[in-house]
Write a protein that holds these residues in place. Structure first.
Motif, PDB file in Angstrom:
ATOM      1  N   ARG A   1      -3.050 -57.465  16.214  1.00 21.96           N
ATOM      2  CA  ARG A   1      -2.804 -58.895  16.062  1.00 21.96           C
ATOM      3  C   ARG A   1      -1.657 -59.093  15.084  1.00 21.96           C
ATOM      4  O   ARG A   1      -1.393 -58.233  14.236  1.00 21.96           O
ATOM      5  N   ILE A   2      -0.952 -60.197  15.212  1.00 26.57           N
ATOM      6  CA  ILE A   2       0.091 -60.544  14.255  1.00 26.57           C
ATOM      7  C   ILE A   2      -0.587 -61.027  12.977  1.00 26.57           C
ATOM      8  O   ILE A   2      -1.321 -62.015  12.997  1.00 26.57           O
ATOM      9  N   ALA A   3      -0.345 -60.313  11.880  1.00 28.90           N
ATOM     10  CA  ALA A   3      -1.016 -60.643  10.619  1.00 28.90           C
ATOM     11  C   ALA A   3      -0.159 -61.550   9.749  1.00 28.90           C
ATOM     12  O   ALA A   3      -0.594 -62.630   9.344  1.00 28.90           O
ATOM     13  N   THR A   4       1.072 -61.122   9.436  1.00 27.77           N
ATOM     14  CA  THR A   4       1.986 -61.910   8.609  1.00 27.77           C
ATOM     15  C   THR A   4       3.400 -61.723   9.129  1.00 27.77           C
ATOM     16  O   THR A   4       3.711 -60.735   9.803  1.00 27.77           O
ATOM     17  N   PHE A   5       4.281 -62.656   8.783  1.00 32.33           N
ATOM     18  CA  PHE A   5       5.677 -62.514   9.174  1.00 32.33           C
ATOM     19  C   PHE A   5       6.541 -63.441   8.341  1.00 32.33           C
ATOM     20  O   PHE A   5       6.061 -64.437   7.769  1.00 32.33           O
ATOM     21  N   SER A   6       7.820 -63.092   8.273  1.00 30.89           N
ATOM     22  CA  SER A   6       8.853 -63.971   7.746  1.00 30.89           C
ATOM     23  C   SER A   6       9.908 -64.042   8.834  1.00 30.89           C
ATOM     24  O   SER A   6      10.497 -63.018   9.208  1.00 30.89           O
TER      25      SER A   6
ATOM     26  N   ALA B   1      12.947 -61.699   9.587  1.00 32.38           N
ATOM     27  CA  ALA B   1      13.093 -60.733   8.498  1.00 32.38           C
ATOM     28  C   ALA B   1      12.029 -59.642   8.504  1.00 32.38           C
ATOM     29  O   ALA B   1      12.349 -58.445   8.514  1.00 32.38           O
ATOM     30  N   THR B   2      10.761 -60.006   8.489  1.00 40.36           N
ATOM     31  CA  THR B   2       9.685 -59.021   8.432  1.00 40.36           C
ATOM     32  C   THR B   2       8.551 -59.444   9.354  1.00 40.36           C
ATOM     33  O   THR B   2       8.394 -60.622   9.687  1.00 40.36           O
ATOM     34  N   LEU B   3       7.727 -58.454   9.706  1.00 39.27           N
ATOM     35  CA  LEU B   3       6.645 -58.698  10.657  1.00 39.27           C
ATOM     36  C   LEU B   3       5.594 -57.608  10.466  1.00 39.27           C
ATOM     37  O   LEU B   3       5.930 -56.433  10.321  1.00 39.27           O
ATOM     38  N   ARG B   4       4.333 -57.991  10.442  1.00 42.26           N
ATOM     39  CA  ARG B   4       3.259 -57.026  10.235  1.00 42.26           C
ATOM     40  C   ARG B   4       2.155 -57.239  11.267  1.00 42.26           C
ATOM     41  O   ARG B   4       1.674 -58.364  11.462  1.00 42.26           O
ATOM     42  N   TYR B   5       1.788 -56.154  11.940  1.00 42.82           N
ATOM     43  CA  TYR B   5       0.672 -56.157  12.871  1.00 42.82           C
ATOM     44  C   TYR B   5      -0.489 -55.385  12.245  1.00 42.82           C
ATOM     45  O   TYR B   5      -0.283 -54.379  11.566  1.00 42.82           O
ATOM     46  N   GLU B   6      -1.715 -55.833  12.517  1.00 48.99           N
ATOM     47  CA  GLU B   6      -2.898 -55.136  12.027  1.00 48.99           C
ATOM     48  C   GLU B   6      -3.816 -54.774  13.184  1.00 48.99           C
ATOM     49  O   GLU B   6      -3.977 -55.549  14.138  1.00 48.99           O
ATOM     50  N   LEU B   7      -4.399 -53.576  13.100  1.00 50.05           N
ATOM     51  CA  LEU B   7      -5.308 -53.082  14.129  1.00 50.05           C
ATOM     52  C   LEU B   7      -6.582 -53.925  14.140  1.00 50.05           C
ATOM     53  O   LEU B   7      -7.159 -54.216  13.091  1.00 50.05           O
TER      54      LEU B   7
END
Length: 617
Positions: free
Chosen positions: A233-238, A241-247
């Motif tokens: 799932r998409i957890a956080t982003f800017s 610039a940045t993007l974080r997925y979490e299992l």
């Protein structure tokens, strides 16, 4: 089958590819179509219905840890199907498809959202049966309505998929968990397979309301984190610039046989960069974990930093991902514009490219010149046509260049002052035949006196190290080539609209070409903005050969038809072929575990790798 890469052409590329579906005789003999767990485009599927996991994975791989990745470019949307904007890296992590590929077989896939697929003897349709346990992230079941919605929208909103699935006329619910796709052609053997490739979207989510209380609109870009049925799932982003997925701990398919030993990282993050060299510095400093090298000089001289010397950073050259991939990387003139619509001009442009000199002075002799649209595969043409290939070409003899029967294709060979001068003289002679002449130091149109000048559109400053020497070579025969490097968004918009004189393109091919050839080279695609017919090819002979590839009745015929298509594409001198390596060059920080033997046709990163930190924990 489509190759998926970073951009729409390389995401859909690294890099979008199609193939011919091989159906075993036993299938034809059945009176009623039976559901099967896998489809192969080359041979019978390797894995039986009750297999536990792919052979190349570690079924006990630990889950957890974070993988830090990077990418050049930006993003401004999480809409995974829209042909607008720059889609975020890694979006397929959020979604599942009907089928999932096996990396130890050529163009073979097994059921993911679908537990099985069936088709009649004449392949006039294909029916997928969804798994009863398949769920969206909100716990609702994946339904036939979701599949139909996804298919209709991807065809409506994305020209690439509209072309790819042009012969799929409808999708309809034919059972509680069944979706049937109807075809307007019979015996097109790849259609059942490629229907397993598109992302399945939640109809109820896209037709619902967003956090702002307004209805969502799938026809527009969005930065609202989208929901899917996939492992992350998409957890956080800017934005950009940045993007974080979490299992997802509650992922419905985590114990499914096609997923065992995969999706091992607890989190996967991306940092976006506007410059490739700055991106590499992020890797050197340890802020990025993994690096795919595409610059020969850096691979030869740029890895002398301490972390490499003491073993904290590993380097490898691996043939796996290129064993089943044909590559055409080229400078591509836009034949929709004069004078690139003149074959003699295009051939002259190739004579001005001195690969051998560039390979020696810029690339440390690491590359090989490309001489086929299916380079480095069994599908590449060579010598003169014979056997089944010759028979196919004779069927379209009145539509193809006569020289293909008498003269093998060969790129000009330079590398020395004498061969370089000879090649430039040939280029000048070809330009003269096309109505140009040298006046002073300028190549001009003989009738009007208009100088021959054009712009080379690039997406990265890294490519200038090749484009600039090429422009200098063209200048020797009076042609002015201006280099223009633009940002990712502008490049995407201009290439979608065919707004360029010449650009740099990479096409990837599987060993089973098929429907995507229409999008690459057909007359229809030449007129469709957003297609991958970047050249603007509109030729009846090529159209006829594409049909022979798509409807090849067996593997032998497919190989012969593809070689024939390749030969005719080369004979028209549509592009200036560049170069490629036969191995993928990668570097990574020593933070990972992976199976002892990688799959034959892939590196398997990050799917089957895992974090050493998770192992320790």
């Amino acid at each position: 089958m489509l190759v998926i890469g970073r951009t729409a052409r390389a995401r859909l590329t690294a890099t979008l590819l199609a193939a011919t579906l091989f159906l075993p005789p036993a299938v034809y003999a059945q009176e009623q179509p039976a559901f099967r767990n896998g489809l192969s485009l080359v041979d019978e599927p390797k894995y039986p219905p009750a297999f536990e996991h792919y052979d190349y994975v570690n079924p006990d791989a630990p889950k957890g840890g974070e993988l830090k990745l990077s990418q050049t470019g930006t993003f401004d949307t999480f809409n995974p199907i829209l042909d607008k904007g720059e889609a975020a890296a890694g979006l397929p992590l959020v979604f599942d498809t009907l089928m999932k590929s096996a990396d130890d077989e050529i163009s073979t896939a097994y059921g993911l959202l679908a537990e099985g697929v069936s088709y009649p003897d004449d392949i006039s349709s294909a029916t997928f049966r969804l798994r009863q346990e398949a769920k969206w992230a909100d716990g609702k079941p994946v339904t036939p309505e979701d599949v139909i919605f996804s298919f209709d929208k991807v065809k409506e909103l994305n020209p690439l998929y509209a072309s790819y699935y042009k012969h799929v006329t409808s999708a309809e619910k034919t059972g509680e968990r069944d979706v049937t796709f109807r075809f307007d052609q019979k015996n097109n053997r790849e259609l059942p397979h490629i229907l397993g490739q598109f992302l399945i979207l939640p109809k109820h989510w896209w037709e619902g309301q967003g956090p702002d209380g307004k209805p969502r609109d799938i026809t527009r870009t969005t930065l609202e984190p989208v929901m899917g049925s996939g492992p992350y799932r998409i957890a956080t982003f800017s934005a950009g610039a940045t993007l974080r997925y979490e299992l997802r701990d509650d992922y419905w398919g985590k114990t499914l046989n096609v997923n065992v030993g995969q999706n091992n990282f607890g989190a996967i993050s991306y940092t976006l960069f506007g410059d490739r060299d700055v991106e590499f510095e992020s890797f050197r400093s340890g802020n990025t974990d993994y690096w795919t090298e595409n610059q020969a000089s850096r691979w030869a001289t740029g890895y002398d930093f301490p972390a490499v010397k003491d073993g904290r950073v590993k380097r490898e050259s691996l043939p796996n991902p290129l064993r089943a991939t044909g590559i055409m990387q080229a400078m591509v003139p836009n034949t929709r514009r004069a004078p690139f619509n003149d074959e003699r001009v295009r051939e002259a442009l190739n004579y001005a490219f001195d690969f051998e000199e560039m390979n020696r002075t810029v690339f440390y002799n690491q590359y090989t010149r490309i001489d086929s649209y299916f380079w480095n595969t069994e599908l590449a043409s060579s010598g003169l046509p014979e056997g089944a290939e010759l028979a196919i070409l004779n069927e379209v003899k009145d539509k193809v260049p006569p020289e293909i029967f008498t003269t093998p294709y060969a790129n000009p060979v330079g590398g020395s002052p004498q061969t370089s001068r000879d090649n430039l003289r040939k280029a000048i002679a070809l330009m003269k035949e096309a109505g140009y002449e040298l006046k002073g130091n300028r190549m001009v149109e003989a009738k009007s006196g208009k100088p021959f000048s054009f712009e080379i559109l690039l997406s990265s400053a890294t490519l200038e190290r090749v484009a600039l020497p090429y422009a200098q070579s063209l200048k020797k025969i009076g042609i002015e080539a201006r280099i223009r490097t633009v940002d990712a968004s502008q490049y995407t918009n201009r290439t979608r609209a065919f707004d360029y004189d010449m650009t740099w393109i990479v096409w990837g091919q599987t060993l089973s070409p098929g429907n995507e050839q229409l999008d690459f080279w057909s007359s229809k695609a030449a007129k469709e903005q957003g297609s991958r017919n970047y050249v603007g090819i509109a030729d009846p002979g090529i159209d006829a050969l594409i049909e022979k590839v798509i409807f090849a009745k067996d593997r032998q015929t497919l190989v012969a038809a593809t070689k024939a298509l390749d030969r005719v594409l080369l004979a028209h001198h549509y592009v200036v072929p560049l170069y490629y390596k036969k191995d993928a060059t990668i570097a990574y920080w020593d933070k990972f575990g992976r199976p002892a033997e990688l799959p034959k046709y892939a590196i398997g990163f990050p799917d089957i790798w895992w974090s050493k930190a998770a192992t320790a924990k």
